[in-house]
Structures are given as C-alpha cells and as structure tokens.
Motif scaffolding. Structure first.
Motif, mmCIF file in Angstrom:
data_model
loop_
_atom_site.group_PDB
_atom_site.id
_atom_site.type_symbol
_atom_site.label_atom_id
_atom_site.label_comp_id
_atom_site.label_asym_id
_atom_site.label_seq_id
_atom_site.Cartn_x
_atom_site.Cartn_y
_atom_site.Cartn_z
ATOM 1 N N LEU A 141 27.017 127.818 43.268
ATOM 2 C CA LEU A 141 27.433 126.597 43.961
ATOM 3 C C LEU A 141 26.640 126.384 45.246
ATOM 4 O O LEU A 141 26.180 125.277 45.529
ATOM 5 C CB LEU A 141 28.928 126.643 44.259
ATOM 6 C CG LEU A 141 29.846 126.691 43.040
ATOM 7 C CD1 LEU A 141 31.289 126.920 43.480
ATOM 8 C CD2 LEU A 141 29.713 125.445 42.196
ATOM 9 N N ILE A 142 26.471 127.446 46.004
ATOM 10 C CA ILE A 142 25.715 127.346 47.261
ATOM 11 C C ILE A 142 24.260 126.981 46.974
ATOM 12 O O ILE A 142 23.689 126.096 47.618
ATOM 13 C CB ILE A 142 25.801 128.651 48.072
ATOM 14 C CG1 ILE A 142 27.228 128.871 48.580
ATOM 15 C CG2 ILE A 142 24.816 128.633 49.243
ATOM 16 C CD1 ILE A 142 27.461 130.249 49.178
ATOM 17 N N LEU A 143 23.656 127.660 46.006
ATOM 18 C CA LEU A 143 22.261 127.371 45.672
ATOM 19 C C LEU A 143 22.105 125.919 45.241
ATOM 20 O O LEU A 143 21.151 125.242 45.647
ATOM 21 C CB LEU A 143 21.766 128.312 44.567
ATOM 22 C CG LEU A 143 21.586 129.779 44.954
ATOM 23 C CD1 LEU A 143 21.266 130.615 43.726
ATOM 24 C CD2 LEU A 143 20.527 129.960 46.027
ATOM 25 N N ARG A 144 23.038 125.419 44.453
ATOM 26 C CA ARG A 144 22.947 124.032 43.979
ATOM 27 C C ARG A 144 23.042 123.047 45.133
ATOM 28 O O ARG A 144 22.269 122.102 45.219
ATOM 29 C CB ARG A 144 24.054 123.760 42.949
ATOM 30 C CG ARG A 144 24.041 122.348 42.433
ATOM 31 C CD ARG A 144 22.738 122.061 41.672
ATOM 32 N NE ARG A 144 22.674 120.670 41.298
ATOM 33 C CZ ARG A 144 21.763 119.798 41.749
ATOM 34 N NH1 ARG A 144 20.828 120.203 42.589
ATOM 35 N NH2 ARG A 144 21.773 118.557 41.359
ATOM 36 N N VAL A 145 23.993 123.261 46.025
ATOM 37 C CA VAL A 145 24.172 122.334 47.145
ATOM 38 C C VAL A 145 22.987 122.424 48.108
ATOM 39 O O VAL A 145 22.496 121.400 48.594
ATOM 40 C CB VAL A 145 25.519 122.597 47.859
ATOM 41 C CG1 VAL A 145 25.624 121.822 49.148
ATOM 42 C CG2 VAL A 145 26.675 122.229 46.925
ATOM 43 N N ALA A 146 22.487 123.615 48.357
ATOM 44 C CA ALA A 146 21.348 123.779 49.263
ATOM 45 C C ALA A 146 20.058 123.244 48.648
ATOM 46 O O ALA A 146 19.110 122.951 49.378
ATOM 47 C CB ALA A 146 21.181 125.250 49.647
#
Length: 118
Positions: A23-28
């Motif tokens: 999730l973090i990788l996708r948003v970043a």
C-alpha cells in the motif's frame, strides 16, 4: 469492546501487516508524499475501509527506506511545516511490481478456495 469486535480488529491488523508495504509503495509511486498524507490517501482510496495507524506507518517507512525501496527528502507541506516526503526509487518501482504480482496470485488462490463447491 465485544469479543466479535476484538476479533475483527485483530484480523484487520493481521491482514494489514502483510499488505502495508504494498500500500505504501503504491501511494508513494503516485507522487512524493509525506507520512500523514500517505495515511489519508490510503484511507481515501479504500473508501475508509483501511485505517493505518501512525504507529504502524512510520516503522514501515523506515524499513522500506532501509531496503532502498523509497527515499525521503525534507520539504514544506501545503500547510507550511517541514515534513519528510517519500518517493519510490528504481528498486522500489520494481519491488512494487513484484508485490502487486504476488498480491494478485494470492487473491486468485483465495478465490479458487472460496469458489470451490463442496
């Protein structure tokens, strides 16, 4: 808190521990973004189904940065305060694709089990 609520909360936390990096990788990947905005964006995109606590977020950000998947830079927020903004590295973009592929395989496998007739 009822037993049923505790169980649901525990399940949500367990699921999230396995998917928080993705999730973090996708948003970043969308644009450089600071920690609080990551939490807000995940909540918004999930239509309030996923609520990330800062106590989970910041250790994950630190771990992802240590692995070289994200990088950080101090910048001013729209509100005028200094914050660390996170963005993906080239390695992080590759890892995002790997994580997405793994997630899709997992979802397909779970669907097979759920759709199997007795």
């Amino acid at each position: 808190m009822s037993r049923q609520s505790e169980t649901a909360t525990t399940r949500e936390a367990e699921l999230l521990q396995g998917t928080l990096d993705l999730l973090i990788l996708r948003v970043a990947a969308l644009r450089p973004i600071h920690g609080y905005a990551i939490v807000q964006r995940i909540q918004q995109l999930s239509q309030d189904a996923l609520l990330i606590r800062q106590g989970s977020l910041y250790p994950a950000l630190y771990r992802l940065e240590e692995r070289g998947w994200i990088k950080s830079e101090w910048k001013l927020t729209e509100g005028g305060r200094n914050a660390k903004f996170y963005s993906l590295t080239k390695t992080g973009r590759r890892q995002l694709e790997n994580e997405k592929a793994g997630w899709e395989r997992l979802c397909a496998a779970v669907s097979l089990v759920l759709e199997t007739a007795d």
